[in-house]
Motif scaffolding. Sequence first.
Motif, PDB file in Angstrom:
ATOM      1  N   GLY A   1       0.827  -1.200   0.000  1.00  0.00           N
ATOM      2  CA  GLY A   1       0.000   0.000   0.000  1.00  0.00           C
ATOM      3  C   GLY A   1       0.859   1.247   0.000  1.00  0.00           C
ATOM      4  O   GLY A   1       0.633   2.186  -0.758  1.00  0.00           O
ATOM      5  N   GLY A   2       1.880   1.232   0.857  1.00  0.00           N
ATOM      6  CA  GLY A   2       2.710   2.415   0.999  1.00  0.00           C
ATOM      7  C   GLY A   2       3.527   2.708  -0.233  1.00  0.00           C
ATOM      8  O   GLY A   2       3.877   3.858  -0.507  1.00  0.00           O
ATOM      9  N   SER A   3       3.819   1.649  -1.022  1.00  0.00           N
ATOM     10  CA  SER A   3       4.665   1.866  -2.192  1.00  0.00           C
ATOM     11  C   SER A   3       4.013   2.862  -3.142  1.00  0.00           C
ATOM     12  O   SER A   3       4.703   3.619  -3.816  1.00  0.00           O
ATOM     13  N   VAL A   4       2.685   2.894  -3.200  1.00  0.00           N
ATOM     14  CA  VAL A   4       2.012   3.854  -4.081  1.00  0.00           C
ATOM     15  C   VAL A   4       2.435   5.270  -3.721  1.00  0.00           C
ATOM     16  O   VAL A   4       2.841   6.061  -4.572  1.00  0.00           O
ATOM     17  N   PHE A   5       2.389   5.584  -2.431  1.00  0.00           N
ATOM     18  CA  PHE A   5       2.666   6.955  -1.993  1.00  0.00           C
ATOM     19  C   PHE A   5       4.154   7.268  -2.071  1.00  0.00           C
ATOM     20  O   PHE A   5       4.556   8.295  -2.623  1.00  0.00           O
ATOM     21  N   VAL A   6       4.952   6.373  -1.507  1.00  0.00           N
ATOM     22  CA  VAL A   6       6.383   6.657  -1.444  1.00  0.00           C
ATOM     23  C   VAL A   6       6.975   6.721  -2.843  1.00  0.00           C
ATOM     24  O   VAL A   6       7.788   7.588  -3.152  1.00  0.00           O
ATOM     25  N   GLU A   7       6.538   5.822  -3.722  1.00  0.00           N
ATOM     26  CA  GLU A   7       7.063   5.841  -5.084  1.00  0.00           C
ATOM     27  C   GLU A   7       6.613   7.096  -5.821  1.00  0.00           C
ATOM     28  O   GLU A   7       7.332   7.622  -6.660  1.00  0.00           O
TER      29      GLU A   7
ATOM     30  N   TRP B   1       3.654   2.605  -8.363  1.00  0.00           N
ATOM     31  CA  TRP B   1       3.505   3.675  -9.323  1.00  0.00           C
ATOM     32  C   TRP B   1       2.770   3.157 -10.560  1.00  0.00           C
ATOM     33  O   TRP B   1       1.862   3.800 -11.085  1.00  0.00           O
ATOM     34  N   LEU B   2       3.153   1.939 -11.000  1.00  0.00           N
ATOM     35  CA  LEU B   2       2.517   1.328 -12.170  1.00  0.00           C
ATOM     36  C   LEU B   2       1.030   1.108 -11.906  1.00  0.00           C
ATOM     37  O   LEU B   2       0.181   1.430 -12.734  1.00  0.00           O
ATOM     38  N   PHE B   3       0.729   0.577 -10.721  1.00  0.00           N
ATOM     39  CA  PHE B   3      -0.679   0.321 -10.396  1.00  0.00           C
ATOM     40  C   PHE B   3      -1.468   1.623 -10.377  1.00  0.00           C
ATOM     41  O   PHE B   3      -2.561   1.710 -10.940  1.00  0.00           O
ATOM     42  N   PHE B   4      -0.900   2.636  -9.736  1.00  0.00           N
ATOM     43  CA  PHE B   4      -1.603   3.917  -9.636  1.00  0.00           C
ATOM     44  C   PHE B   4      -1.885   4.483 -11.025  1.00  0.00           C
ATOM     45  O   PHE B   4      -2.995   4.926 -11.327  1.00  0.00           O
ATOM     46  N   ASN B   5      -0.881   4.426 -11.898  1.00  0.00           N
ATOM     47  CA  ASN B   5      -1.087   4.973 -13.238  1.00  0.00           C
ATOM     48  C   ASN B   5      -2.057   4.138 -14.038  1.00  0.00           C
ATOM     49  O   ASN B   5      -2.868   4.677 -14.796  1.00  0.00           O
ATOM     50  N   ALA B   6      -1.960   2.805 -13.890  1.00  0.00           N
ATOM     51  CA  ALA B   6      -2.915   1.944 -14.577  1.00  0.00           C
ATOM     52  C   ALA B   6      -4.328   2.278 -14.109  1.00  0.00           C
ATOM     53  O   ALA B   6      -5.268   2.337 -14.900  1.00  0.00           O
TER      54      ALA B   6
END
Lengths: 450, 349
Positions: B286-292, B302-307
Amino acid sequence: MVLLGVELGAILQVVGAIAGVVVNLLPGDPGAAAVSSLQESLKGIPTLVSRDFIPNQGYWDGSQWVGTFLGLSPAAAWAVRVTVVYAYAFAVLGWLWNGYNRYRRYYRRVDWTPRDDVVNRFRGHTWGQFGLIITITFVVMAVFAPALGPTTMEENILQPYDYEVSYWDDESQSVQTVLVGEANLGSGSQGAGDENVAPMTYDDFGRFHPFGTATNGKDLFTQVVFGARISLTIATVAMGIAGIIGLSLAMLTAYYKGLADLAIVLASDSIQALPVIMVLILMLVIFQNTWVRELYDGAVLIILIFSLVYWPFIWRSIRGPAFQVSEQDWIDAAKSFGQTPGQVMRKHMAPYVFSYMLIYASLSLGGIIISVAGLSYLGLGITAPTPEWGRLIADGQQYVASPSWHISLLPGVLITLVVTGLNAFGDGIRDAIDPQADTGDEAAATGGGA
Amino acid sequence: MSRWQYFLRRVLMSIPVVIFGTTITFALIRLGPLDPVSAILGTQYNPQAAEQIRNNLGLNQPLWSQYFDFMYRLFTFQLGQSWVIAPGTTAYELIQVYAPRTIWLGFWSVLIALFVGIPLGFYAGLNPNTLSDYVASFGGIVWRAMPNFWLAIMLVTALSQTGQWTNGFFTWQTWIVKTNVVTPPALGFFQSPLQGFIEDPGGWINSFVRATKQIAPAALVLGSASMGNEMRIGRTAVLETINSNYVETARAKGVSGRSLVWKHIFRNALIPLVPIITGEAFLLLGGSVFVETVFAINGLGWLFFNAAINGDLPLIGTLMYIFILILVGTNILQDFLYTVIDPRVGYEG
């Protein structure tokens, strides 16, 4: 007789409190167009903590402040109002606490109830009390948000071009008026030099900003207090709904066991196997252009998603206690007296597990607040115009190293403070309700990593 | 029921969990109001093209056949293609490109959290109610309460300003090796690590240090919540074992202080830490979205968020499936560790 006198005064105080809460709660509620007529009629009732009683929005006419409380400077008038609001809130709470103690000592029939032990344990829990005070501070901030801001939502943030502000113009040595929107344009905080209104200073238009201004010149403190309102509302309502779902399912599974239990275990395990933040992002994107997304700038949708995602955690935390209580003799007795399953669950099982749910829920509130802020930071959570802490942080992100550091820093500090306070309060509740408790599910309070 | 039977049952239970979780994902992306075709076409939307794409992608098939198709492909690891953010690229290739950065980030954040959190917690537990205990405990609690994304922003600013603040005495960017603060780590040296190391050890070590330094601030932020958790649990666990009877017995029969701490207290205090450490998988994903996002590390989060924000439905489905597998796998690992470490597991199951 003295007692009666004390309580009579306090009863009036409570009536005032209710009126005050009503007056203050309704008008600023985002999107509440329906109550605007009610709001107008209620505005007529003068209350101690309203803006009208201690106004802070005035202007300097060359020799003195006009329109402020007792002719004080706007900063001082605002400080007086904040002090009065907090003094009032703590006085009411103190009075209630005093009343409870008095009731317990003099009026209650029984000498002791199990709840007394809980209260006594909490009394000796300094850390929990610290959390309680922080929590109350933020709850008061949320409830009295319209009275606490140096300006109003309507005037400064929602409809800045419908209102005017008078100010003392140094060049022409006279009082000028300007639209609030235009004044905002001239007082934004965007880094260096003139383009900054720091915390606890006045802008060029004689308006006082306790937390400075945001990048677009709107008052940061006003946005922060309304942000507290939306964050706390989402956290408590979502946890409440998740709690109701979790509690009802726990009752059903503990009562019927077997297949019902297995089905819920599977469902909750599956939901728990999903990464919470990813699901939130996905659902917010999917419902982007629907009418649900529009309600309260997204708050309703976020509440629904959170309660759908969080109930398995609640259910998990009370499944064990619910099973234990369902094995008790008194359940058998109730059944053989012919009580319906619904009655047995409600009257004989739910009260026992409720406190366990309270522990878990109170420890999870902070996580929800962090998650909501995180989603808003990504641009997916609460949308404008409703202020939200995460969005403020995103707005000020590029100015952290500049003189406009306050835009990002202060909301973040407040989030840290309220989450620390809620966690401390949760610890206190846990130790008070269940002194032998395990440390609980610690991951709960971290909001899936936001 | 023996321990291993209990473990086996937990493993079997995870199969329907994966199926259910994937079904929920399917329901979200196919039944939700988001239209994949308009996401693909973007501004060039016209009904004919839309209909054609719909046919090509099989979106006109009945829902149940789409569902079985979706499930069958995922479970046989035919992971499909991206439709929007990198049209035509297979999800497998994308993951191959993006995953290493997230793994590198996750690896360091677990490591930093473990090596700071647990010793601090044990230290606080062995010296309870001293000033250092209070400082450590309170620090851990506040550290844990800070939102990751905010902490990341503050850290980025602080590190970028180190040069100005210390008058050039210490500058993070030029410290040891030259790096930017906000940057994806260069992981090229991992392509053929052994060969690279043998051919050019100095250069290899240099790029290893560089990649580590690039990821360190992000890993520190991402591990912050777990670090706080590990500290708190570690402290409580040590306090509990220290006051237990067997430690008293060991002390009474003359076990030395060092052996007491390491053999009797440390090992037992590790048990409650297991779910915290494995639970980190959830926090890290979960945190990787924000930190990345803040550190501009283009990894899986980041990939998931953009997708997601671009409506790339097949890629979202695939990534979700991978995440579910990772999380379920971590849960199984947790049960396995429990079974191995704690002989009491399974008695109440």
